[in-house]
Design a protein around this motif. Structure first.
Motif, PDB file in Angstrom:
ATOM      1  N   MET A   7       0.793  -1.205  -0.028  1.00  0.00           N
ATOM      2  CA  MET A   7      -0.078   0.030   0.026  1.00  0.00           C
ATOM      3  C   MET A   7       0.905   1.203   0.116  1.00  0.00           C
ATOM      4  O   MET A   7       1.961   1.397   0.808  1.00  0.00           O
ATOM      5  CB  MET A   7      -0.855   0.022   1.364  1.00  0.00           C
ATOM      6  N   ASN A   8       0.678   2.417  -1.216  1.00  0.00           N
ATOM      7  CA  ASN A   8       1.541   3.396  -0.830  1.00  0.00           C
ATOM      8  C   ASN A   8       0.799   4.487  -0.217  1.00  0.00           C
ATOM      9  O   ASN A   8       1.683   5.347   0.149  1.00  0.00           O
ATOM     10  CB  ASN A   8       1.634   3.871  -2.363  1.00  0.00           C
ATOM     11  N   TYR A   9      -0.306   4.425  -0.153  1.00  0.00           N
ATOM     12  CA  TYR A   9      -1.011   5.404   0.884  1.00  0.00           C
ATOM     13  C   TYR A   9      -1.133   5.054   2.478  1.00  0.00           C
ATOM     14  O   TYR A   9      -1.691   4.087   2.946  1.00  0.00           O
ATOM     15  CB  TYR A   9      -2.437   5.671   0.250  1.00  0.00           C
ATOM     16  N   LEU A  10      -0.588   5.899   3.071  1.00  0.00           N
ATOM     17  CA  LEU A  10      -0.784   5.880   4.679  1.00  0.00           C
ATOM     18  C   LEU A  10      -1.772   7.116   5.112  1.00  0.00           C
ATOM     19  O   LEU A  10      -1.756   8.239   4.608  1.00  0.00           O
ATOM     20  CB  LEU A  10       0.398   6.237   5.363  1.00  0.00           C
ATOM     21  N   PRO A  11      -2.800   6.814   5.742  1.00  0.00           N
ATOM     22  CA  PRO A  11      -3.747   7.608   6.150  1.00  0.00           C
ATOM     23  C   PRO A  11      -3.018   8.683   6.965  1.00  0.00           C
ATOM     24  O   PRO A  11      -2.632   8.133   8.096  1.00  0.00           O
ATOM     25  CB  PRO A  11      -4.965   6.778   7.085  1.00  0.00           C
ATOM     26  N   TYR A  12      -3.114   9.783   6.851  1.00  0.00           N
ATOM     27  CA  TYR A  12      -2.691  11.065   7.554  1.00  0.00           C
ATOM     28  C   TYR A  12      -3.771  11.628   8.333  1.00  0.00           C
ATOM     29  O   TYR A  12      -4.692  12.295   7.943  1.00  0.00           O
ATOM     30  CB  TYR A  12      -2.162  11.891   6.893  1.00  0.00           C
ATOM     31  N   ASN A  13      -3.873  11.760   9.650  1.00  0.00           N
ATOM     32  CA  ASN A  13      -4.972  12.260  10.549  1.00  0.00           C
ATOM     33  C   ASN A  13      -4.454  13.690  10.941  1.00  0.00           C
ATOM     34  O   ASN A  13      -3.728  13.776  11.984  1.00  0.00           O
ATOM     35  CB  ASN A  13      -5.159  11.256  11.934  1.00  0.00           C
ATOM     36  N   LYS A  14      -5.007  14.591  10.066  1.00  0.00           N
ATOM     37  CA  LYS A  14      -4.582  16.133  10.513  1.00  0.00           C
ATOM     38  C   LYS A  14      -5.174  16.368  11.805  1.00  0.00           C
ATOM     39  O   LYS A  14      -4.522  17.383  12.316  1.00  0.00           O
ATOM     40  CB  LYS A  14      -5.142  17.052   9.333  1.00  0.00           C
ATOM     41  N   ASN A  15      -5.932  15.589  12.666  1.00  0.00           N
ATOM     42  CA  ASN A  15      -6.552  16.130  13.820  1.00  0.00           C
ATOM     43  C   ASN A  15      -5.378  15.912  14.740  1.00  0.00           C
ATOM     44  O   ASN A  15      -5.482  16.404  15.877  1.00  0.00           O
ATOM     45  CB  ASN A  15      -7.837  15.294  14.131  1.00  0.00           C
ATOM     46  N   LEU A  16      -4.625  15.066  14.491  1.00  0.00           N
ATOM     47  CA  LEU A  16      -3.213  14.647  15.313  1.00  0.00           C
ATOM     48  C   LEU A  16      -2.260  15.770  15.344  1.00  0.00           C
ATOM     49  O   LEU A  16      -1.447  15.537  16.188  1.00  0.00           O
ATOM     50  CB  LEU A  16      -2.947  13.271  15.387  1.00  0.00           C
ATOM     51  N   VAL A  17      -2.183  16.330  14.550  1.00  0.00           N
ATOM     52  CA  VAL A  17      -1.091  17.362  13.875  1.00  0.00           C
ATOM     53  C   VAL A  17      -0.598  18.261  15.308  1.00  0.00           C
ATOM     54  O   VAL A  17       0.391  18.321  15.852  1.00  0.00           O
ATOM     55  CB  VAL A  17      -1.136  18.265  12.708  1.00  0.00           C
ATOM     56  N   PRO A  18      -1.629  19.006  16.043  1.00  0.00           N
ATOM     57  CA  PRO A  18      -1.471  19.660  17.430  1.00  0.00           C
ATOM     58  C   PRO A  18      -0.784  18.765  18.339  1.00  0.00           C
ATOM     59  O   PRO A  18       0.296  19.155  19.048  1.00  0.00           O
ATOM     60  CB  PRO A  18      -2.843  20.278  17.951  1.00  0.00           C
ATOM     61  N   ARG A  19      -1.123  17.610  18.559  1.00  0.00           N
ATOM     62  CA  ARG A  19      -0.735  16.643  19.535  1.00  0.00           C
ATOM     63  C   ARG A  19       0.638  16.102  18.975  1.00  0.00           C
ATOM     64  O   ARG A  19       1.973  16.213  20.011  1.00  0.00           O
ATOM     65  CB  ARG A  19      -1.594  15.294  19.702  1.00  0.00           C
ATOM     66  N   ALA A  20       1.104  15.926  17.723  1.00  0.00           N
ATOM     67  CA  ALA A  20       2.366  15.713  17.293  1.00  0.00           C
ATOM     68  C   ALA A  20       3.356  16.728  17.386  1.00  0.00           C
ATOM     69  O   ALA A  20       4.402  16.640  17.802  1.00  0.00           O
ATOM     70  CB  ALA A  20       2.079  15.417  15.798  1.00  0.00           C
ATOM     71  N   ASP A  34      -2.412   7.056  10.436  1.00  0.00           N
ATOM     72  CA  ASP A  34      -3.904   6.524  11.007  1.00  0.00           C
ATOM     73  C   ASP A  34      -4.197   7.259  12.142  1.00  0.00           C
ATOM     74  O   ASP A  34      -4.200   8.523  12.074  1.00  0.00           O
ATOM     75  CB  ASP A  34      -3.962   5.139  11.084  1.00  0.00           C
ATOM     76  N   ASN A  35      -4.488   6.516  13.198  1.00  0.00           N
ATOM     77  CA  ASN A  35      -5.054   7.090  14.521  1.00  0.00           C
ATOM     78  C   ASN A  35      -3.936   7.227  15.566  1.00  0.00           C
ATOM     79  O   ASN A  35      -4.198   7.347  16.463  1.00  0.00           O
ATOM     80  CB  ASN A  35      -6.092   6.408  14.952  1.00  0.00           C
ATOM     81  N   PHE A  36      -2.623   7.097  14.979  1.00  0.00           N
ATOM     82  CA  PHE A  36      -1.506   7.096  15.972  1.00  0.00           C
ATOM     83  C   PHE A  36      -0.426   7.918  15.736  1.00  0.00           C
ATOM     84  O   PHE A  36      -0.570   8.472  14.571  1.00  0.00           O
ATOM     85  CB  PHE A  36      -0.760   5.774  15.614  1.00  0.00           C
ATOM     86  N   ILE A  37       0.377   8.307  16.534  1.00  0.00           N
ATOM     87  CA  ILE A  37       1.385   9.254  16.399  1.00  0.00           C
ATOM     88  C   ILE A  37       2.685   8.263  16.575  1.00  0.00           C
ATOM     89  O   ILE A  37       2.632   7.730  17.689  1.00  0.00           O
ATOM     90  CB  ILE A  37       1.434  10.315  17.244  1.00  0.00           C
ATOM     91  N   VAL A  38       3.437   7.888  15.438  1.00  0.00           N
ATOM     92  CA  VAL A  38       4.591   7.192  15.810  1.00  0.00           C
ATOM     93  C   VAL A  38       5.869   7.967  16.097  1.00  0.00           C
ATOM     94  O   VAL A  38       5.861   9.152  15.656  1.00  0.00           O
ATOM     95  CB  VAL A  38       4.811   6.074  14.491  1.00  0.00           C
ATOM     96  N   ASP A  39       6.767   7.492  16.832  1.00  0.00           N
ATOM     97  CA  ASP A  39       7.861   8.201  17.501  1.00  0.00           C
ATOM     98  C   ASP A  39       8.907   8.701  16.423  1.00  0.00           C
ATOM     99  O   ASP A  39       9.043   9.831  16.249  1.00  0.00           O
ATOM    100  CB  ASP A  39       8.739   7.678  18.321  1.00  0.00           C
ATOM    101  N   PHE A  40       9.131   7.836  15.257  1.00  0.00           N
ATOM    102  CA  PHE A  40      10.187   8.113  14.087  1.00  0.00           C
ATOM    103  C   PHE A  40       9.713   7.428  12.721  1.00  0.00           C
ATOM    104  O   PHE A  40       9.241   6.097  12.987  1.00  0.00           O
ATOM    105  CB  PHE A  40      11.662   7.756  14.428  1.00  0.00           C
ATOM    106  N   TYR A  41       9.676   7.982  11.905  1.00  0.00           N
ATOM    107  CA  TYR A  41       8.984   7.026  10.607  1.00  0.00           C
ATOM    108  C   TYR A  41       9.716   7.709   9.207  1.00  0.00           C
ATOM    109  O   TYR A  41      10.081   8.903   9.320  1.00  0.00           O
ATOM    110  CB  TYR A  41       7.458   7.660  10.211  1.00  0.00           C
TER     111      TYR A  41
END
Length: 119
Positions: free
Chosen positions: A1-14, A47-54
């Protein structure tokens, strides 16, 4: 899969997590991942997560786990989270804070061993 879901609602927390990285996250970032041969993102929403490093080029997620990750409920959550991320074709590797803080050279060796040839 080339597309990873990006949850913009998590940006402030990230952004908040990037500003308040743990000592172990700071160490691996400043001493290794910041100058990694491929771009690495800190505290990246997937997705619905914030990973430490990607690292998108290698489809590699590095997680640095503190003590809270070793509680029973947290271990099950991490297992499910890893399963979901692997479902997107990502490789998830986990290290403890202690491993990073006391044996960064060993952590780096393990990461390098997991990299594909000619990465």
């Amino acid at each position: 899969m080339n597309y990873l879901p990006y949850n913009k609602n998590l940006v402030p927390r990230a952004k908040e997590l990037r500003a308040r990285m743990t000592l172990a996250e700071k160490k691996i970032w400043h001493d290794y991942l910041r100058n990694f041969e491929h771009r690495v993102y800190r505290q990246r929403p997937i997705d619905n997560f914030i990973v430490d490093f990607y690292c998108p080029k290698l489809k590699l997620v590095n997680e640095i786990d503190g003590d809270s990750h070793y509680e029973e409920n947290a271990q099950e959550y991490d297992r499910q989270r890893t399963e979901i991320l692997e479902g997107y074709g990502l490789k998830v590797i986990r290290f403890t804070n202690a491993e990073v803080l006391t044996n960064l050279a060993g952590v780096v060796i393990l990461i390098e061993e997991l990299l594909p040839p000619n990465h």
